[in-house]
Design a protein around this motif. Structure first.
Motif, PDB file in Angstrom:
ATOM      1  N   THR A  13       0.897  -1.220   0.149  1.00  0.00           N
ATOM      2  CA  THR A  13      -0.063   0.097   0.110  1.00  0.00           C
ATOM      3  C   THR A  13       0.863   1.206  -0.097  1.00  0.00           C
ATOM      4  N   GLU A  14       1.938   1.295   0.642  1.00  0.00           N
ATOM      5  CA  GLU A  14       2.840   2.360   0.713  1.00  0.00           C
ATOM      6  C   GLU A  14       3.618   2.437  -0.542  1.00  0.00           C
ATOM      7  N   ALA A  15       3.808   1.536  -1.154  1.00  0.00           N
ATOM      8  CA  ALA A  15       4.540   1.781  -2.364  1.00  0.00           C
ATOM      9  C   ALA A  15       3.508   2.143  -3.345  1.00  0.00           C
ATOM     10  N   ALA A  16       2.328   1.569  -3.356  1.00  0.00           N
ATOM     11  CA  ALA A  16       1.164   2.174  -4.468  1.00  0.00           C
ATOM     12  C   ALA A  16       0.977   3.587  -4.138  1.00  0.00           C
ATOM     13  N   LYS A  17       1.056   4.203  -2.985  1.00  0.00           N
ATOM     14  CA  LYS A  17       0.643   5.640  -2.674  1.00  0.00           C
ATOM     15  C   LYS A  17       2.073   6.377  -3.179  1.00  0.00           C
ATOM     16  N   ARG A  18       3.433   6.022  -3.098  1.00  0.00           N
ATOM     17  CA  ARG A  18       4.451   6.563  -3.549  1.00  0.00           C
ATOM     18  C   ARG A  18       4.354   6.972  -5.037  1.00  0.00           C
ATOM     19  N   ILE A  19       3.919   5.729  -5.650  1.00  0.00           N
ATOM     20  CA  ILE A  19       3.841   5.411  -7.122  1.00  0.00           C
ATOM     21  C   ILE A  19       2.994   6.514  -7.563  1.00  0.00           C
ATOM     22  N   TRP A  20       1.634   6.483  -6.848  1.00  0.00           N
ATOM     23  CA  TRP A  20       0.584   7.479  -7.229  1.00  0.00           C
ATOM     24  C   TRP A  20       0.811   8.827  -7.315  1.00  0.00           C
ATOM     25  N   ASN A  21       1.965   9.185  -6.034  1.00  0.00           N
ATOM     26  CA  ASN A  21       2.050  10.647  -5.935  1.00  0.00           C
ATOM     27  C   ASN A  21       3.112  11.057  -7.029  1.00  0.00           C
ATOM     28  N   ARG A  23       4.419   9.151  -9.663  1.00  0.00           N
ATOM     29  CA  ARG A  23       4.185   8.766 -11.174  1.00  0.00           C
ATOM     30  C   ARG A  23       2.717   8.510 -11.687  1.00  0.00           C
ATOM     31  N   PRO A  24       1.606   9.443 -11.401  1.00  0.00           N
ATOM     32  CA  PRO A  24       0.347   9.167 -11.663  1.00  0.00           C
ATOM     33  C   PRO A  24       0.062   8.598 -13.071  1.00  0.00           C
ATOM     34  N   ASP A  25       0.880   8.687 -14.004  1.00  0.00           N
ATOM     35  CA  ASP A  25       0.912   8.033 -15.318  1.00  0.00           C
ATOM     36  C   ASP A  25       0.996   6.605 -15.259  1.00  0.00           C
ATOM     37  N   LEU A  26       1.938   5.930 -14.352  1.00  0.00           N
ATOM     38  CA  LEU A  26       2.064   4.645 -14.138  1.00  0.00           C
ATOM     39  C   LEU A  26       1.032   4.114 -13.261  1.00  0.00           C
ATOM     40  N   ALA A  27       0.477   4.809 -12.246  1.00  0.00           N
ATOM     41  CA  ALA A  27      -0.234   4.336 -11.390  1.00  0.00           C
ATOM     42  C   ALA A  27      -1.729   4.243 -11.878  1.00  0.00           C
ATOM     43  N   ALA A  28      -1.898   5.004 -12.907  1.00  0.00           N
ATOM     44  CA  ALA A  28      -3.311   4.609 -13.806  1.00  0.00           C
ATOM     45  C   ALA A  28      -3.241   3.446 -14.481  1.00  0.00           C
ATOM     46  N   LYS A  29      -2.003   2.545 -14.507  1.00  0.00           N
ATOM     47  CA  LYS A  29      -2.255   1.297 -15.297  1.00  0.00           C
ATOM     48  C   LYS A  29      -2.588   0.176 -14.009  1.00  0.00           C
ATOM     49  N   PHE A  30      -2.732   0.439 -12.830  1.00  0.00           N
ATOM     50  CA  PHE A  30      -3.053  -0.248 -11.628  1.00  0.00           C
ATOM     51  C   PHE A  30      -4.326  -0.804 -12.081  1.00  0.00           C
ATOM     52  N   ARG A  31      -4.754  -2.174 -11.690  1.00  0.00           N
ATOM     53  CA  ARG A  31      -6.006  -2.735 -11.983  1.00  0.00           C
ATOM     54  C   ARG A  31      -6.575  -3.433 -10.847  1.00  0.00           C
ATOM     55  N   LEU A  32      -5.839  -3.976 -10.018  1.00  0.00           N
ATOM     56  CA  LEU A  32      -6.185  -4.917  -8.884  1.00  0.00           C
ATOM     57  C   LEU A  32      -5.055  -5.125  -7.935  1.00  0.00           C
ATOM     58  N   PHE A  33      -5.543  -4.876  -6.594  1.00  0.00           N
ATOM     59  CA  PHE A  33      -4.597  -5.508  -5.394  1.00  0.00           C
ATOM     60  C   PHE A  33      -5.117  -6.483  -4.760  1.00  0.00           C
ATOM     61  N   ILE A  34      -4.167  -7.394  -4.711  1.00  0.00           N
ATOM     62  CA  ILE A  34      -4.556  -8.711  -4.036  1.00  0.00           C
ATOM     63  C   ILE A  34      -3.308  -9.097  -3.011  1.00  0.00           C
ATOM     64  N   HIS A  35      -3.917  -9.204  -1.840  1.00  0.00           N
ATOM     65  CA  HIS A  35      -2.858  -9.550  -0.857  1.00  0.00           C
ATOM     66  C   HIS A  35      -1.546  -8.618  -0.923  1.00  0.00           C
ATOM     67  N   ASP A  36      -0.573  -9.223  -1.355  1.00  0.00           N
ATOM     68  CA  ASP A  36       0.670  -8.506  -1.634  1.00  0.00           C
ATOM     69  C   ASP A  36       1.013  -8.127  -2.795  1.00  0.00           C
ATOM     70  N   GLU A  37      -0.004  -8.203  -3.737  1.00  0.00           N
ATOM     71  CA  GLU A  37       0.345  -7.948  -5.313  1.00  0.00           C
ATOM     72  C   GLU A  37      -0.468  -6.913  -5.920  1.00  0.00           C
ATOM     73  N   GLU A  57      10.142   0.494  -5.785  1.00  0.00           N
ATOM     74  CA  GLU A  57       9.103   0.990  -4.575  1.00  0.00           C
ATOM     75  C   GLU A  57       8.766  -0.110  -3.616  1.00  0.00           C
ATOM     76  N   MET A  58       8.546  -1.094  -3.982  1.00  0.00           N
ATOM     77  CA  MET A  58       8.047  -2.530  -3.191  1.00  0.00           C
ATOM     78  C   MET A  58       9.190  -3.039  -2.542  1.00  0.00           C
ATOM     79  N   GLU A  59      10.530  -2.815  -2.781  1.00  0.00           N
ATOM     80  CA  GLU A  59      11.758  -3.212  -2.181  1.00  0.00           C
ATOM     81  C   GLU A  59      12.517  -2.049  -1.336  1.00  0.00           C
ATOM     82  N   ARG A  60      12.000  -0.808  -1.384  1.00  0.00           N
ATOM     83  CA  ARG A  60      12.473   0.127  -0.469  1.00  0.00           C
ATOM     84  C   ARG A  60      12.488  -0.237   1.125  1.00  0.00           C
ATOM     85  N   PRO A  61      13.541   0.061   1.762  1.00  0.00           N
ATOM     86  CA  PRO A  61      13.574   0.028   3.161  1.00  0.00           C
ATOM     87  C   PRO A  61      12.429   0.350   3.772  1.00  0.00           C
ATOM     88  N   VAL A  62      11.483  -0.071   5.007  1.00  0.00           N
ATOM     89  CA  VAL A  62      10.553   0.540   5.525  1.00  0.00           C
ATOM     90  C   VAL A  62      10.811   1.100   6.908  1.00  0.00           C
TER      91      VAL A  62
END
Length: 89
Positions: A13-21, A23-37, A57-62
């Protein structure tokens, strides 16, 4: 299984929010969130860039998840591609 699933969901979720903020052009490609995918749909010419941004973004230290030795938790991710969801590799 609740804690690992919750942690994976938080990281995604945090990775998706960073991408959304950033790179909205890439975030527009999101279709489905399933568990950790994150399932995306894009043109084959854009797939490499989308994979690279998702992986980064998914591998960034938390910062919220400090390990006993003081390092930050980070997890590896695996990207898959395919024309049909069930055939992704």
């Amino acid at each position: 299984a609740f804690l690992p699933q919750s942690t994976a969901r938080f990281i995604k979720t945090e990775a998706a929010k960073r991408i959304w903020n950033k790179r909205p052009d890439l975030a527009a490609k999101f279709r489905l969130f399933i568990h950790d995918e994150i399932l995306c749909e894009t043109h084959p010419d854009e797939a490499e860039e989308l994979d690279a941004v998702l992986k980064e973004e998914m591998e960034r230290p938390v910062p919220e998840l400090v390990l006993p030795d003081g390092t930050l938790l980070n997890i590896e991710s695996e990207g898959k591609r395919g024309q049909v969801w069930k055939e992704m590799k």
